[in-house]
Write an enzyme that holds these catalytic residues in place. Structure first.
Site, PDB file in Angstrom:
ATOM      1  N   ARG A  23      -4.306  10.408   5.021  1.00 42.98           N
ATOM      2  CA  ARG A  23      -3.182  11.316   5.268  1.00 42.98           C
ATOM      3  C   ARG A  23      -2.248  11.373   4.069  1.00 42.98           C
ATOM      4  NH1 ARG A  23       0.279  14.026   8.209  1.00 42.98           N
ATOM      5  NH2 ARG A  23       2.448  13.577   7.765  1.00 42.98           N
ATOM      6  N   LYS A  48       0.851  -1.210   0.000  1.00 38.71           N
ATOM      7  CA  LYS A  48       0.000   0.000   0.000  1.00 38.71           C
ATOM      8  C   LYS A  48       0.877   1.247   0.000  1.00 38.71           C
ATOM      9  CE  LYS A  48      -1.674   1.447   4.114  1.00 38.71           C
ATOM     10  NZ  LYS A  48      -1.320   2.822   4.489  1.00 38.71           N
ATOM     11  N   ASN A  49       1.906   1.248   0.869  1.00 42.08           N
ATOM     12  CA  ASN A  49       2.693   2.473   1.059  1.00 42.08           C
ATOM     13  C   ASN A  49       3.695   2.726  -0.057  1.00 42.08           C
ATOM     14  OD1 ASN A  49       1.181   2.815   3.293  1.00 42.08           O
ATOM     15  ND2 ASN A  49       2.785   2.301   4.766  1.00 42.08           N
ATOM     16  N   ASP A  67       5.098   0.354  12.178  1.00 39.64           N
ATOM     17  CA  ASP A  67       3.861  -0.250  11.667  1.00 39.64           C
ATOM     18  C   ASP A  67       3.708  -1.705  12.067  1.00 39.64           C
ATOM     19  OD1 ASP A  67       3.831   1.533   8.474  1.00 39.64           O
ATOM     20  OD2 ASP A  67       3.371   2.133  10.511  1.00 39.64           O
ATOM     21  N   CYS A  89      -4.823  12.302  13.141  1.00 40.21           N
ATOM     22  CA  CYS A  89      -5.487  11.002  13.055  1.00 40.21           C
ATOM     23  C   CYS A  89      -5.250  10.350  14.417  1.00 40.21           C
ATOM     24  CB  CYS A  89      -4.907  10.188  11.922  1.00 40.21           C
ATOM     25  SG  CYS A  89      -3.242   9.703  12.295  1.00 40.21           S
TER      26      CYS A  89
HETATM   27  C1  EPZ Z   1       4.395   6.759   6.384  1.00 41.17           C
HETATM   28  O1  EPZ Z   1       3.634   7.790   6.994  1.00 41.17           O
HETATM   29  C2  EPZ Z   1       3.484   5.551   6.311  1.00 41.17           C
HETATM   30  N1  EPZ Z   1       2.320   5.878   5.497  1.00 41.17           N
HETATM   31  C3  EPZ Z   1       3.044   5.156   7.717  1.00 41.17           C
HETATM   32  O2  EPZ Z   1       2.278   3.969   7.595  1.00 41.17           O
HETATM   33  C4  EPZ Z   1       4.283   4.852   8.556  1.00 41.17           C
HETATM   34  O3  EPZ Z   1       3.884   4.567   9.878  1.00 41.17           O
HETATM   35  C5  EPZ Z   1       5.221   6.064   8.538  1.00 41.17           C
HETATM   36  O4  EPZ Z   1       5.539   6.411   7.182  1.00 41.17           O
HETATM   37  C6  EPZ Z   1       6.521   5.792   9.293  1.00 41.17           C
HETATM   38  O5  EPZ Z   1       7.172   4.712   8.722  1.00 41.17           O
HETATM   39  C7  EPZ Z   1       2.428   5.859   4.153  1.00 41.17           C
HETATM   40  O6  EPZ Z   1       3.487   5.599   3.600  1.00 41.17           O
HETATM   41  C8  EPZ Z   1       1.189   6.174   3.364  1.00 41.17           C
HETATM   42  P1  EPZ Z   1       6.500  10.172   8.454  1.00 41.17           P
HETATM   43  P2  EPZ Z   1       4.186   9.321   7.008  1.00 41.17           P
HETATM   44  O7  EPZ Z   1       6.345  11.421   7.674  1.00 41.17           O
HETATM   45  O8  EPZ Z   1       4.851   9.624   5.721  1.00 41.17           O
HETATM   46  C9  EPZ Z   1       6.327  13.263  12.052  1.00 41.17           C
HETATM   47  C10 EPZ Z   1       0.429   2.581   7.840  1.00 41.17           C
HETATM   48  O9  EPZ Z   1       0.054   1.982   8.823  1.00 41.17           O
HETATM   49  N2  EPZ Z   1       6.276  14.282  10.978  1.00 41.17           N
HETATM   50  O10 EPZ Z   1       7.758   9.375   8.331  1.00 41.17           O
HETATM   51  O11 EPZ Z   1       3.096  10.169   7.471  1.00 41.17           O
HETATM   52  C11 EPZ Z   1       5.031  12.480  12.112  1.00 41.17           C
HETATM   53  O12 EPZ Z   1       4.080  13.171  12.899  1.00 41.17           O
HETATM   54  C12 EPZ Z   1       0.894   4.014   7.971  1.00 41.17           C
HETATM   55  O13 EPZ Z   1       0.523   2.091   6.678  1.00 41.17           O
HETATM   56  C13 EPZ Z   1       6.382  15.626  11.322  1.00 41.17           C
HETATM   57  O14 EPZ Z   1       6.525  15.981  12.492  1.00 41.17           O
HETATM   58  O15 EPZ Z   1       5.291   9.179   8.156  1.00 41.17           O
HETATM   59  C14 EPZ Z   1       5.453  11.186  12.748  1.00 41.17           C
HETATM   60  O16 EPZ Z   1       5.534  11.363  14.153  1.00 41.17           O
HETATM   61  C15 EPZ Z   1       0.652   4.557   9.358  1.00 41.17           C
HETATM   62  N3  EPZ Z   1       6.299  16.559  10.339  1.00 41.17           N
HETATM   63  C16 EPZ Z   1       6.865  10.977  12.191  1.00 41.17           C
HETATM   64  O17 EPZ Z   1       7.313  12.262  11.735  1.00 41.17           O
HETATM   65  C17 EPZ Z   1       6.143  16.222   9.025  1.00 41.17           C
HETATM   66  O18 EPZ Z   1       6.100  17.132   8.158  1.00 41.17           O
HETATM   67  C18 EPZ Z   1       6.919   9.984  11.040  1.00 41.17           C
HETATM   68  O19 EPZ Z   1       6.181  10.517   9.994  1.00 41.17           O
HETATM   69  C19 EPZ Z   1       6.035  14.856   8.692  1.00 41.17           C
HETATM   70  C20 EPZ Z   1       6.114  13.899   9.678  1.00 41.17           C
END
Ligand code: EPZ
Length: 419
Positions: free
Chosen positions: A92, A22-23, A305, A116
């Site tokens: 998201r 999916k990701n 995850d 979320c």
């Molecule tokens: C991706 O989310 C995945 N989703 C998530 O999978 C996964 O948990 C995550 O990466 C971490 O591996 C998809 O790929 C669609 P991040 P993403 O930006 O891109 C903070 C699932 O279950 N952050 O690496 O949103 C954020 O709040 C989902 O399939 C900021 O602070 O993850 C989080 O605490 C859930 N500012 C951390 O970084 C930003 O601008 C990781 O976020 C962006 C993120």
């Protein structure tokens, strides 16, 4: 609202074919906006998030059709530059619309994504990156308005955190910027590499994807592509843990074992037998497993995850285990539900302490987010008696044919449609 009914106790045995990731599919679908030529994406899982993205692309003006596990996109009409709340709030990952539209239209207005259940999930790292590429950002009426009148210009972007989405958004915009962009502290997940492979197939110049330093030399335009999405490493990890928790024996087909190293290593350390081939893994329970501590980290560390699923397993292993969640600020929503099965878990801020119990008892439980949901299903598979899982629309976002695959492995599980 559908529910899943499980009667626990059976050992899961047999083969399961892992679906496309999916990701990885999501950013690749958004990448089709970067070209007006047709593209074909294969091994796309049938999931709610994919349907949401197909709906989104058609709304924006990119004709997109999904048939089974294949998505075809066609020549585009004039793109809209506005991503409305009713689409963005569903998923998201909609934030990934920003990179391609900024690159193609020099502007994009996206409704604020909203939080979320696993945390606020801001997009500040994405926006800082777009500013580095020359865009102006303003927030008005719940929309983030991004404008780059003179087009995007390559820059050095040093990420304060290796955000997966921000790294993807930079790739999806810098490929059409003028000059070179360098991402420092880039996310290294396999899904980043899969996206970069697609962009390079389209004619982009990306070097270093999968490492923490990525170089992108902008080009004038990009062409269509044909691509098969990599297997879903998180789905695969979930089925390995299903073998462990039910004392079963499962062969996973269509996996990339190397993408699962951190999870496989931990499960091997606990005593699960894991045998790997090039595209398959056999996860077999051969003796009582030992409790393990985990700390979630960015790739290639233990994936956040898989944290909830691993916790479900730790609930039944003799001894004490400690689980530290370092990626999201609120990713223990599954604890309260696991406690309803009789699990012995205490949480202190970002650390959960689990004391193994002899058995879990089936209970009515509620899913709060995608991966928490899979943890509750895993617990239900081994709990005595009946478990009723509600709000399973979260599960439909990320697990293709979950009940069908589990039933084929011997689980007593069915979906009950409730109006
Ligand atoms: C991706 O989310 C995945 N989703 C998530 O999978 C996964 O948990 C995550 O990466 C971490 O591996 C998809 O790929 C669609 P991040 P993403 O930006 O891109 C903070 C699932 O279950 N952050 O690496 O949103 C954020 O709040 C989902 O399939 C900021 O602070 O993850 C989080 O605490 C859930 N500012 C951390 O970084 C930003 O601008 C990781 O976020 C962006 C993120």
């Amino acid at each position: 609202m559908d529910k899943i009914i499980i009667h626990g106790g059976g050992k899961l045995k047999g083969e399961v074919v892992i679906s496309g990731a999916k990701n990885s599919a999501l950013p690749i679908l958004f990448a089709t906006l970067l070209t007006d030529e047709p593209s074909v994406i294969k091994n796309v899982p049938c999931l709610a998030d994919i349907d949401t993205t197909v709906e989104f692309l058609n709304f924006i003006g990119k004709k997109t059709v999904k048939k089974g596990n294949i998505v075809k996109t066609y020549a585009s009409e004039k793109y809209k530059h506005i991503a409305p709340y009713d689409l963005v709030r569903k998923m998201r990952a909609s934030v990934l619309i920003m990179g391609p539209l900024l690159a193609r239209l020099n502007k994009v207005d996206v409704s604020l994504p909203g939080g979320c259940t696993i945390g606020a999930r801001p997009i500040d790292i994405h926006l800082d990156a777009f500013k580095r590429l020359g865009a102006e950002i303003s927030v008005e009426g719940g929309y983030v308005k991004t404008l780059s009148e003179n087009g995007l210009k390559g820059a050095v972007i040093d990420l304060k955190f290796p955000s997966v989405g921000a790294t993807e958004n930079i790739l999806l915009s810098a490929v059409l910027a003028k000059g070179r962009t360098t991402i420092i502290n880039a996310a290294k997940e396999p899904e980043i590499e899969d996206l970069a492979n697609v962009l390079n197939k389209m004619g982009a110049n990306i070097v270093g994807a999968g490492t923490s330093k990525i170089f992108i030399d902008g080009v004038e335009s990009l062409h269509g592509f044909i691509h098969e999405v990599i297997p879903d490493r998180i789905e695969a990890a979930t089925y390995m843990i299903a073998a462990a928790i039910t004392k079963g024996d499962i062969v996973l087909r269509n996996v990339v074992p190397n993408h699962l190293k951190a999870v496989s290593d931990k499960l091997k350390k606990s005593g699960l037998s894991i045998k790997e081939n090039t595209t398959s893994i056999r996860a077999q329970w051969i003796k009582n497993l030992k409790a393990q501590n985990i700390k979630t980290e960015v790739y290639p560390g233990f994936p956040t995850d898989v944290q909830a699923q691993f916790m479900a397993l730790m609930c039944l292993l003799k001894g004490h285990s400690k689980i530290e969640e370092t990626i999201f600020e609120n990713r223990f929503m599954h604890v309260a539900e696991l406690q309803r099965f009789g699990a012995n878990i205490t949480v202190d801020c970002k650390i959960a302490n689990i004391i193994g119990v002899e058995k879990l008892s089936g209970a009515p439980v509620m899913v709060s987010d995608l991966r928490a949901g899979s943890a509750l299903v895993l617990a239900g598979l081994v709990a005595e008696g009946e478990t009723v899982v509600s709000r399973i629309y979260h599960l439909d976002r990320g697990y293709e044919m979950l009940e069908k695959k589990l039933k084929k492995l011997g689980a007593d599980i069915q979906r009950r449609h409730e109006s």
